[in-house]
Design a protein around this motif. Structure first.
Motif, PDB file in Angstrom:
ATOM      1  N   UNK A   1       0.827  -1.210   0.000  1.00 22.80           N
ATOM      2  CA  UNK A   1       0.000   0.000   0.000  1.00 22.80           C
ATOM      3  C   UNK A   1       0.859   1.257   0.000  1.00 22.80           C
ATOM      4  N   UNK A   2       0.288   2.327  -0.503  1.00 25.06           N
ATOM      5  CA  UNK A   2       0.936   3.617  -0.413  1.00 25.06           C
ATOM      6  C   UNK A   2       0.584   4.256   0.936  1.00 25.06           C
ATOM      7  N   UNK A   3       1.621   4.554   1.725  1.00 25.55           N
ATOM      8  CA  UNK A   3       1.441   5.110   3.068  1.00 25.55           C
ATOM      9  C   UNK A   3       2.065   6.497   3.078  1.00 25.55           C
ATOM     10  N   UNK A   4       1.289   7.539   3.276  1.00 26.58           N
ATOM     11  CA  UNK A   4       1.823   8.908   3.182  1.00 26.58           C
ATOM     12  C   UNK A   4       2.954   9.153   4.175  1.00 26.58           C
ATOM     13  N   UNK A   5       3.972   9.866   3.693  1.00 25.86           N
ATOM     14  CA  UNK A   5       5.152  10.251   4.480  1.00 25.86           C
ATOM     15  C   UNK A   5       5.961   9.048   4.961  1.00 25.86           C
ATOM     16  N   UNK A   6       5.749   7.879   4.342  1.00 31.31           N
ATOM     17  CA  UNK A   6       6.504   6.699   4.753  1.00 31.31           C
ATOM     18  C   UNK A   6       7.200   6.080   3.550  1.00 31.31           C
ATOM     19  N   UNK A   7       6.456   5.422   2.671  1.00 28.40           N
ATOM     20  CA  UNK A   7       7.077   4.898   1.443  1.00 28.40           C
ATOM     21  C   UNK A   7       6.798   5.873   0.296  1.00 28.40           C
ATOM     22  N   UNK A   8       7.612   6.881   0.231  1.00 28.55           N
ATOM     23  CA  UNK A   8       7.415   7.969  -0.734  1.00 28.55           C
ATOM     24  C   UNK A   8       8.192   7.756  -2.028  1.00 28.55           C
ATOM     25  N   UNK A   9       8.700   6.548  -2.250  1.00 26.72           N
ATOM     26  CA  UNK A   9       9.555   6.299  -3.417  1.00 26.72           C
ATOM     27  C   UNK A   9       8.845   5.499  -4.514  1.00 26.72           C
ATOM     28  N   UNK A  10       7.562   5.750  -4.709  1.00 24.92           N
ATOM     29  CA  UNK A  10       6.777   4.990  -5.676  1.00 24.92           C
ATOM     30  C   UNK A  10       7.396   5.041  -7.074  1.00 24.92           C
ATOM     31  N   UNK A  11       7.823   6.232  -7.513  1.00 18.99           N
ATOM     32  CA  UNK A  11       8.389   6.344  -8.860  1.00 18.99           C
ATOM     33  C   UNK A  11       9.671   5.527  -9.004  1.00 18.99           C
ATOM     34  N   UNK A  12      10.491   5.497  -7.965  1.00 21.46           N
ATOM     35  CA  UNK A  12      11.726   4.709  -8.002  1.00 21.46           C
ATOM     36  C   UNK A  12      11.415   3.215  -8.087  1.00 21.46           C
ATOM     37  N   UNK A  13      10.408   2.778  -7.338  1.00 18.49           N
ATOM     38  CA  UNK A  13      10.020   1.363  -7.385  1.00 18.49           C
ATOM     39  C   UNK A  13       9.538   0.996  -8.781  1.00 18.49           C
ATOM     40  N   UNK A  14       8.683   1.832  -9.365  1.00 29.04           N
ATOM     41  CA  UNK A  14       8.156   1.556 -10.699  1.00 29.04           C
ATOM     42  C   UNK A  14       9.274   1.528 -11.735  1.00 29.04           C
ATOM     43  N   UNK A  15      10.209   2.459 -11.631  1.00 24.62           N
ATOM     44  CA  UNK A  15      11.327   2.510 -12.571  1.00 24.62           C
ATOM     45  C   UNK A  15      12.194   1.261 -12.465  1.00 24.62           C
ATOM     46  N   UNK A  16      12.512   0.844 -11.234  1.00 20.38           N
ATOM     47  CA  UNK A  16      13.333  -0.350 -11.042  1.00 20.38           C
ATOM     48  C   UNK A  16      12.608  -1.595 -11.520  1.00 20.38           C
ATOM     49  N   UNK A  17      11.295  -1.661 -11.286  1.00 23.87           N
ATOM     50  CA  UNK A  17      10.521  -2.826 -11.723  1.00 23.87           C
ATOM     51  C   UNK A  17      10.450  -2.898 -13.246  1.00 23.87           C
ATOM     52  N   UNK A  18      10.243  -1.746 -13.899  1.00 22.36           N
ATOM     53  CA  UNK A  18      10.193  -1.726 -15.358  1.00 22.36           C
ATOM     54  C   UNK A  18      11.539  -2.146 -15.946  1.00 22.36           C
ATOM     55  N   UNK A  19      12.614  -1.684 -15.338  1.00 22.00           N
ATOM     56  CA  UNK A  19      13.949  -2.062 -15.811  1.00 22.00           C
ATOM     57  C   UNK A  19      14.189  -3.562 -15.644  1.00 22.00           C
ATOM     58  N   UNK A  20      13.597  -4.142 -14.599  1.00 24.66           N
ATOM     59  CA  UNK A  20      13.761  -5.575 -14.353  1.00 24.66           C
ATOM     60  C   UNK A  20      12.905  -6.429 -15.274  1.00 24.66           C
ATOM     61  N   UNK A  21      11.918  -5.819 -15.940  1.00 24.99           N
ATOM     62  CA  UNK A  21      11.115  -6.578 -16.886  1.00 24.99           C
ATOM     63  C   UNK A  21       9.637  -6.582 -16.620  1.00 24.99           C
TER      64      UNK A  21
END
Length: 392
Positions: free
Chosen positions: A245-265
């Motif tokens: 889940x997206x939790x405000x002011x906690x896991x604020x790196x959603x774009x980084x996660x998506x970028x790393x996942x896309x790069x992984x395939x």
């Protein structure tokens, strides 16, 4: 008479337990007695004595009565689900399934992650369900409530046996997990992917390893999950990522996660926002006080902004994504990141037209007196797979 209608407010948060998401065996909502932790001034407090105990995992063998649960929630797109385990040893502090342990007379806190119920006869029940004359194949998700590849799966192998049943019947299904153990079953999943019968979604809540250890104490590390995404993609298996889940002011790196996942395939992605039903509301706020006390009030204030001023709203329209200004901004961030990275560009379809009600008859040499095998695939022979929704 004592009033238990209001949640217990702890004067001091329980001591965090190493390797566990919950710090207490809080009473479930059907229990008559509840305890309140207080600091009585003695050198060894009740919390510290409790933290000094060990809490080994216990597996409870259960004989299930049915295999598939139908979904009629408009905000969840898959038609039915199957879950081989109740409770989850990953111990995710935010898991919305925790309150379901209350129906077993167990605590949504420590019991949820230490008392694991294994439905030992589920593969046989699934085979019976798929073989019934009136059964119509529908897109099915494995692990929508608790992780089907949690640590006990290594010894019990219930999920692998379920996959083997789906394989025999050529029945489409999806899997969602945050465990690298899924790589064990590549020998089954890769051929099914070539036939358009399976899709996998890996949950990556954050790339911050320290935060992940606190949020999901017994789950694979974020980098290990990215490696799993890459392994699945290289094996030809359609793989997506859940940034939930997206939790405000906690896991604020959603774009980084998506970028790393896309790069992984990864080829697709979805998200939900934090949900706090029933006892989870108190449990998660305890967790915040233990690990991020300086941010706890700010986080909960923003959670309430997503929920119309409340800690949680259960209506189908808003429970997954929230509503209001901040929910709209989060939605824009997600979709812009996906568009930039090429995620969700194509709709991958799982094929229900290959379904075999009686695999033994299908592979038997037909005789002159056999009737042609009829496969009822329902009103539509193909349909895009739904994104399974989990927040643990």
């Amino acid at each position: 008479m004592d009033d238990f209608s209001q949640p217990v407010v702890f004067q001091r948060p329980p001591t965090a337990l190493k390797g566990r998401g919950a710090a207490s065996g809080m009473a479930h909502r059907f229990e008559r007695d509840q305890r309140e932790a207080v600091d009585d001034g003695w050198p060894v407090s009740e919390d510290e004595a409790f933290a000094a105990q060990t809490f080994p995992t216990r597996v409870i063998r259960e004989t299930a009565r049915s295999a598939l649960s139908r979904n009629d929630s408009p905000d969840i797109a898959f038609d039915q689900a199957i879950n081989p385990y109740r409770g989850c040893e990953h111990g995710c502090s935010y898991c919305y399934a925790r309150p379901t342990h209350s129906y077993l007379g167990l605590s949504p806190g420590l019991d949820f992650e230490t008392q694991i119920v294994a439905k030992h006869n589920l593969p046989e029940l699934l085979d019976q369900a798929l073989s019934r004359p009136g059964y119509v194949p529908r897109l099915t998700n494995v692990g929508s409530a608790t992780d089907c590849y949690q640590p006990v799966e290594r010894e019990l192998g219930l999920t692998r046996r379920l996959i083997e049943v789906f394989q025999r019947h050529r029945h489409p299904f999806s899997i969602i997990t945050k465990s690298s153990l899924i790589e064990r079953d590549l020998d089954l999943l890769a051929p099914l992917a070539q036939q358009g019968l399976v899709a996998v979604y890996i949950t990556i809540t954050t790339l911050d390893a320290t935060l992940a250890r606190r949020l999901e104490p017994r789950a694979a590390s974020p980098l290990r999950r990215l490696r799993t995404v890459k392994t699945l993609a290289e094996a030809g298996i359609p793989v997506g990522v859940s940034v939930a889940p997206q939790i405000p002011f906690l896991n604020e790196d959603m774009e980084r996660v998506l970028s790393a996942a896309a790069e992984a395939g990864a080829g697709s992605a979805f998200y939900t926002v934090l949900r706090l039903p029933w006892e989870l509301n108190e449990l998660f706020q305890q967790w915040l006080q233990q690990h991020y006390p300086e941010r706890a009030d700010r986080i909960m204030a923003r959670v309430r902004d997503f929920r119309g001023g409340q800690d949680y709203q259960s209506d189908f329209k808003t429970r997954m994504k929230g509503h209001g200004l901040w929910a709209d901004l989060l939605n824009q961030r997600f979709h812009k990141a996906c568009a930039r990275l090429g995620l969700n560009r194509e709709r991958h379809e799982l094929d229900v037209s290959q379904f075999l009600r009686d695999p033994d008859q299908a592979f038997r040499q037909p005789s002159l007196f056999d009737d042609p095998i009829q496969v009822d695939a329902g009103p539509s022979s193909r349909r895009a797979p739904a994104h399974p929704v989990r927040t643990d």
